[in-house]
Motif scaffolding. Structure first.
Motif, PDB file in Angstrom:
ATOM      1  N   GLU A 110       0.087  -3.212 -13.578  1.00 15.79           N
ATOM      2  CA  GLU A 110       1.153  -4.215 -13.446  1.00 15.79           C
ATOM      3  C   GLU A 110       1.867  -4.402 -14.782  1.00 15.79           C
ATOM      4  OE1 GLU A 110      -0.672  -7.761 -12.042  1.00 15.79           O
ATOM      5  OE2 GLU A 110      -1.252  -6.919 -10.107  1.00 15.79           O
ATOM      6  N   ILE A 162       6.506  -5.768  -7.766  1.00 15.75           N
ATOM      7  CA  ILE A 162       5.468  -5.314  -6.843  1.00 15.75           C
ATOM      8  C   ILE A 162       5.487  -6.203  -5.594  1.00 15.75           C
ATOM      9  CG2 ILE A 162       2.986  -5.032  -6.523  1.00 15.75           C
ATOM     10  CD1 ILE A 162       2.852  -4.573  -9.602  1.00 15.75           C
ATOM     11  N   TYR A 187       1.377   1.074  -5.661  1.00 21.04           N
ATOM     12  CA  TYR A 187       2.099  -0.144  -5.280  1.00 21.04           C
ATOM     13  C   TYR A 187       3.322   0.185  -4.433  1.00 21.04           C
ATOM     14  CZ  TYR A 187      -0.276  -2.487  -9.230  1.00 21.04           C
ATOM     15  OH  TYR A 187      -1.199  -2.996 -10.113  1.00 21.04           O
TER      16      TYR A 187
END
Length: 235
Positions: A110, A162, A187
């Protein structure tokens, strides 16, 4: 004979009176301006329009503009101050991303995506490169593309968020491009390319788009780094 002489005298007197009358009228007309005296050449006044002098061109002190943007000295449009690179804050590595675990790899992935977006919006590719393996072709291509953009332009407003986590699991090392201690993270992302400039041309993306973002994160020297990456668009 005497009568004839008198008659001619009368005629001569009459003619003299007529000539005198005409002369008196002529003299009076010259005095009154009805006509010009004999032998005088009248002057003709110019009645046509007169040409105004052409003003000398003035040099404007205003900066050159193109499409509402000021053109900089390098020939590239000046980036709007309200979207300057320093208005973007460099993402901070979350504590979870410091763990050698699946959750740590997910949090690191992330963060890696956030650094990618930061690189596009600021031109600062160093944080992104620092979290990438030197052998990653994906990372090298991103760094090259961002540097090329900022050599003759800029980008702002780029986003990639995301929306779903599709996969987080260990991947077996193959002795080639998948090292030991690697975890694959996949993702679904929703992206928007924002506004970008190349020299004197500016384009603002008309719509968002969705894609699948896959990373292989590898635990190396006490931290997660990206060793492989790929965006796969829906179209």
């Amino acid at each position: 004979m005497r009568v004839g002489a008198v008659d001619w005298g009368i005629r001569i007197a009459v003619v003299g009176l007529v000539i005198g009358g005409f002369y008196a009228v002529y003299v009076n007309g010259v005095a009154e301006g009805w006509w010009h005296a004999w032998g005088d050449t009248p002057t003709v006044a110019a009645t046509g329009p007169t040409a105004a002098p052409t003003p000398a061109p003035t040099v404007s002190s205003e900066p050159a503009m193109s499409g509402g943007y000021q053109i900089g000295p390098d020939g590239v449009l000046v980036r709007p101050a309200e979207f300057a690179a320093d208005t973007y804050t460099k993402p901070e590595l979350p504590e979870a991303a410091k763990e050698n675990s699946e959750r740590g790899a997910e949090a690191a992935a992330e963060h890696y995506l956030a650094l990618l977006v930061y690189a596009w919006n600021t031109g600062d590719t160093q944080p992104f490169a620092d979290m990438s393996s030197p052998s990653s072709q994906f990372a090298s291509a991103i760094v090259r593309d961002v540097n090329t953009r900022y050599d003759s332009g800029w980008t702002y407003g780029m986003e990639s968020n995301i929306t779903h986590v599709l996969r987080v699991e260990p991947i077996e090392a193959n002795g080639k491009d998948v090292p030991e201690g690697s975890i694959v993270v996949k993702y679904r992302v929703d992206s928007y390319d924002g506004t970008y400039c190349t020299k004197t041309k500016v384009h603002t993306a008309a719509s968002r788009y969705k894609s699948t973002f896959t990373l292989i994160m590898t635990w190396r020297d006490g931290q997660w780094i990206e060793t492989q990456g790929r965006f796969a668009g829906d179209e």
